[in-house]
Design a protein around this motif. Structure first.
Motif, mmCIF file in Angstrom:
data_model
loop_
_atom_site.group_PDB
_atom_site.id
_atom_site.type_symbol
_atom_site.label_atom_id
_atom_site.label_comp_id
_atom_site.label_asym_id
_atom_site.label_seq_id
_atom_site.Cartn_x
_atom_site.Cartn_y
_atom_site.Cartn_z
ATOM 1 N N THR A 1 -4.262 -26.405 -23.041
ATOM 2 C CA THR A 1 -5.587 -26.382 -22.416
ATOM 3 C C THR A 1 -5.613 -25.201 -21.454
ATOM 4 O O THR A 1 -4.763 -25.092 -20.572
ATOM 5 C CB THR A 1 -5.879 -27.704 -21.674
ATOM 6 O OG1 THR A 1 -5.764 -28.784 -22.607
ATOM 7 C CG2 THR A 1 -7.266 -27.689 -21.062
ATOM 8 N N ASP A 2 -6.583 -24.314 -21.634
ATOM 9 C CA ASP A 2 -6.563 -23.031 -20.919
ATOM 10 C C ASP A 2 -7.352 -23.102 -19.612
ATOM 11 O O ASP A 2 -8.460 -22.597 -19.502
ATOM 12 C CB ASP A 2 -7.122 -21.935 -21.830
ATOM 13 C CG ASP A 2 -6.603 -20.561 -21.455
ATOM 14 O OD1 ASP A 2 -5.730 -20.458 -20.569
ATOM 15 O OD2 ASP A 2 -7.085 -19.583 -22.042
ATOM 16 N N LEU A 3 -6.761 -23.736 -18.623
ATOM 17 C CA LEU A 3 -7.408 -23.929 -17.328
ATOM 18 C C LEU A 3 -7.224 -22.718 -16.414
ATOM 19 O O LEU A 3 -6.172 -22.080 -16.424
ATOM 20 C CB LEU A 3 -6.814 -25.154 -16.618
ATOM 21 C CG LEU A 3 -7.002 -26.510 -17.280
ATOM 22 C CD1 LEU A 3 -6.306 -27.585 -16.465
ATOM 23 C CD2 LEU A 3 -8.472 -26.829 -17.427
ATOM 24 N N PRO A 4 -8.218 -22.437 -15.563
ATOM 25 C CA PRO A 4 -8.065 -21.380 -14.557
ATOM 26 C C PRO A 4 -7.305 -21.905 -13.341
ATOM 27 O O PRO A 4 -7.114 -23.119 -13.187
ATOM 28 C CB PRO A 4 -9.516 -21.050 -14.180
ATOM 29 C CG PRO A 4 -10.227 -22.371 -14.343
ATOM 30 C CD PRO A 4 -9.559 -23.036 -15.535
ATOM 31 N N LEU A 5 -6.925 -21.009 -12.468
ATOM 32 C CA LEU A 5 -6.337 -21.396 -11.189
ATOM 33 C C LEU A 5 -7.420 -21.971 -10.284
ATOM 34 O O LEU A 5 -8.595 -21.616 -10.396
ATOM 35 C CB LEU A 5 -5.722 -20.180 -10.492
ATOM 36 C CG LEU A 5 -4.588 -19.453 -11.217
ATOM 37 C CD1 LEU A 5 -4.137 -18.254 -10.388
ATOM 38 C CD2 LEU A 5 -3.424 -20.381 -11.502
ATOM 39 N N THR A 6 -7.012 -22.829 -9.370
ATOM 40 C CA THR A 6 -7.918 -23.252 -8.299
ATOM 41 C C THR A 6 -8.011 -22.102 -7.303
ATOM 42 O O THR A 6 -7.222 -21.136 -7.354
ATOM 43 C CB THR A 6 -7.372 -24.493 -7.572
ATOM 44 O OG1 THR A 6 -6.132 -24.144 -6.948
ATOM 45 C CG2 THR A 6 -7.185 -25.670 -8.509
ATOM 46 N N GLU A 7 -8.930 -22.207 -6.358
ATOM 47 C CA GLU A 7 -9.020 -21.159 -5.331
ATOM 48 C C GLU A 7 -7.735 -21.100 -4.512
ATOM 49 O O GLU A 7 -7.253 -20.023 -4.181
ATOM 50 C CB GLU A 7 -10.238 -21.372 -4.421
ATOM 51 C CG GLU A 7 -10.494 -20.191 -3.501
ATOM 52 C CD GLU A 7 -10.490 -18.825 -4.206
ATOM 53 O OE1 GLU A 7 -9.789 -17.891 -3.729
ATOM 54 O OE2 GLU A 7 -11.160 -18.668 -5.243
ATOM 55 N N ARG A 8 -7.168 -22.251 -4.202
ATOM 56 C CA ARG A 8 -5.877 -22.260 -3.499
ATOM 57 C C ARG A 8 -4.788 -21.631 -4.369
ATOM 58 O O ARG A 8 -3.932 -20.902 -3.878
ATOM 59 C CB ARG A 8 -5.483 -23.687 -3.108
ATOM 60 C CG ARG A 8 -4.183 -23.717 -2.308
ATOM 61 C CD ARG A 8 -3.825 -25.131 -1.839
ATOM 62 N NE ARG A 8 -2.664 -25.113 -0.989
ATOM 63 C CZ ARG A 8 -1.408 -24.995 -1.411
ATOM 64 N NH1 ARG A 8 -1.159 -24.880 -2.702
ATOM 65 N NH2 ARG A 8 -0.399 -24.998 -0.571
ATOM 66 N N GLY A 9 -4.832 -21.905 -5.666
ATOM 67 C CA GLY A 9 -3.873 -21.295 -6.581
ATOM 68 C C GLY A 9 -3.980 -19.775 -6.575
ATOM 69 O O GLY A 9 -2.968 -19.070 -6.600
ATOM 70 N N ARG A 10 -5.196 -19.270 -6.507
ATOM 71 C CA ARG A 10 -5.404 -17.811 -6.436
ATOM 72 C C ARG A 10 -4.873 -17.248 -5.127
ATOM 73 O O ARG A 10 -4.236 -16.196 -5.101
ATOM 74 C CB ARG A 10 -6.890 -17.482 -6.584
ATOM 75 C CG ARG A 10 -7.429 -17.695 -7.975
ATOM 76 C CD ARG A 10 -8.896 -17.273 -8.098
ATOM 77 N NE ARG A 10 -9.421 -17.807 -9.326
ATOM 78 C CZ ARG A 10 -10.106 -18.949 -9.430
ATOM 79 N NH1 ARG A 10 -10.396 -19.657 -8.346
ATOM 80 N NH2 ARG A 10 -10.520 -19.378 -10.606
ATOM 81 N N GLU A 11 -5.140 -17.949 -4.044
ATOM 82 C CA GLU A 11 -4.690 -17.483 -2.730
ATOM 83 C C GLU A 11 -3.162 -17.387 -2.673
ATOM 84 O O GLU A 11 -2.601 -16.396 -2.210
ATOM 85 C CB GLU A 11 -5.204 -18.445 -1.658
ATOM 86 C CG GLU A 11 -4.802 -18.082 -0.251
ATOM 87 C CD GLU A 11 -5.251 -19.128 0.766
ATOM 88 O OE1 GLU A 11 -4.680 -19.141 1.861
ATOM 89 O OE2 GLU A 11 -6.158 -19.927 0.450
ATOM 90 N N VAL A 12 -2.495 -18.414 -3.159
ATOM 91 C CA VAL A 12 -1.036 -18.404 -3.140
ATOM 92 C C VAL A 12 -0.492 -17.336 -4.092
ATOM 93 O O VAL A 12 0.470 -16.637 -3.774
ATOM 94 C CB VAL A 12 -0.461 -19.804 -3.474
ATOM 95 C CG1 VAL A 12 1.055 -19.769 -3.531
ATOM 96 C CG2 VAL A 12 -0.924 -20.818 -2.433
ATOM 97 N N ALA A 13 -1.130 -17.167 -5.261
ATOM 98 C CA ALA A 13 -0.700 -16.125 -6.205
ATOM 99 C C ALA A 13 -0.828 -14.740 -5.581
ATOM 100 O O ALA A 13 0.032 -13.876 -5.785
ATOM 101 C CB ALA A 13 -1.509 -16.215 -7.490
ATOM 102 N N ARG A 14 -1.885 -14.511 -4.788
ATOM 103 C CA ARG A 14 -2.021 -13.225 -4.078
ATOM 104 C C ARG A 14 -0.859 -13.013 -3.117
ATOM 105 O O ARG A 14 -0.437 -11.885 -2.879
ATOM 106 C CB ARG A 14 -3.343 -13.175 -3.302
ATOM 107 C CG ARG A 14 -4.555 -12.928 -4.150
ATOM 108 C CD ARG A 14 -5.826 -12.785 -3.291
ATOM 109 N NE ARG A 14 -6.984 -13.051 -4.096
ATOM 110 C CZ ARG A 14 -7.636 -14.215 -4.165
ATOM 111 N NH1 ARG A 14 -7.268 -15.241 -3.403
ATOM 112 N NH2 ARG A 14 -8.666 -14.350 -4.962
ATOM 113 N N GLY A 15 -0.346 -14.092 -2.561
ATOM 114 C CA GLY A 15 0.799 -14.004 -1.656
ATOM 115 C C GLY A 15 2.078 -13.548 -2.331
ATOM 116 O O GLY A 15 3.024 -13.118 -1.661
ATOM 117 N N LEU A 16 2.119 -13.634 -3.657
ATOM 118 C CA LEU A 16 3.295 -13.138 -4.391
ATOM 119 C C LEU A 16 3.335 -11.610 -4.409
ATOM 120 O O LEU A 16 4.414 -11.028 -4.534
ATOM 121 C CB LEU A 16 3.278 -13.659 -5.834
ATOM 122 C CG LEU A 16 3.453 -15.154 -6.024
ATOM 123 C CD1 LEU A 16 3.094 -15.558 -7.448
ATOM 124 C CD2 LEU A 16 4.875 -15.566 -5.701
ATOM 125 N N ALA A 17 2.177 -10.962 -4.291
ATOM 126 C CA ALA A 17 2.105 -9.494 -4.420
ATOM 127 C C ALA A 17 3.020 -8.763 -3.439
ATOM 128 O O ALA A 17 3.800 -7.908 -3.859
ATOM 129 C CB ALA A 17 0.659 -9.014 -4.295
#
Length: 197
Positions: free
Chosen positions: A29-45
């Motif tokens: 199932t091809d779900l997007p990230l939540t907004e929190r998921g996006r925020e934390v993923a940006r922290g990986l940069a």
């Protein structure tokens, strides 16, 4: 003695989704990230910014691709279908508790999923990824999913697919697979946002 390949392989599990929050099995199932998921993923940069990866491989599913892009490695990433999450078949979208009402001792790493993938099929995919990254002369980053990365960690150190049950893996975490005197080893597992230099 095993031949040492890349200096290290960094595994990145995708960020949070609605189903990772609810505990539902999310295979294809091809779900997007939540907004929190996006925020934390940006922290990986900033964590990954100082590292030069000779190869970046990513699952085709949008939650992994979006994590890869937000982490700053999307431009050079190659899509790798063998990094898809486990195909949960009839268990897709169901929680472990719901599945266990019908099959009390079910364990995905041992039993697989009716209408989905067997442990042997997932192991074959993971073994192809391992063979591919060990042929790279330098660090590699892999963006993928919880269960497939747990199997990858187990197979990296020579455990059977069922060994993935022993490795817990949270969303938006980093794991580093490495070598100890030519022997495949795990340098760190399930680290939230930091890597030692």
């Amino acid at each position: 003695m095993a031949k040492a390949g890349p200096a290290e392989v960094v595994l990145i599990r995708h960020g949070e989704t609605a189903w990772s929050l609810s505990g539902q099995h999310t295979g294809r199932t091809d779900l997007p990230l939540t907004e929190r998921g996006r925020e934390v993923a940006r922290g990986l940069a900033p964590v990954l910014a100082g590292r030069e990866f000779h190869q970046v491989l990513c699952s085709p599913l949008q939650r992994a691709r979006e994590t890869c892009e937000l982490a700053g490695l999307g431009a050079g990433a190659q899509i790798e279908p063998d990094l898809l999450e486990w195909d949960y078949g009839l268990y897709e979208g169901r929680t472990p508790a719901e599945v266990r009402t019908e099959t009390p001792d079910w364990l995905v790493f041992r039993d697989g999923c009716p209408g989905g993938e067997s442990p042997q099929a997932v192991s074959a995919r993971v073994d192809r990824v391992i063979e591919r990254v060990r042929a790279v002369d330098g660090p590699v980053a892999l963006f993928a999913h919880g269960h497939v990365l747990r199997v990858l960690g187990a197979r990296w150190i020579g455990l059977p697919t069922a060994g993935g049950a022993h490795f817990l893996l949270d969303t938006s975490t980093l794991t580093v697979l490495s070598w100890y005197r030519g022997v495949p080893a795990i340098r760190c597992w399930n680290a939230p946002l930091t890597l030692s230099p």
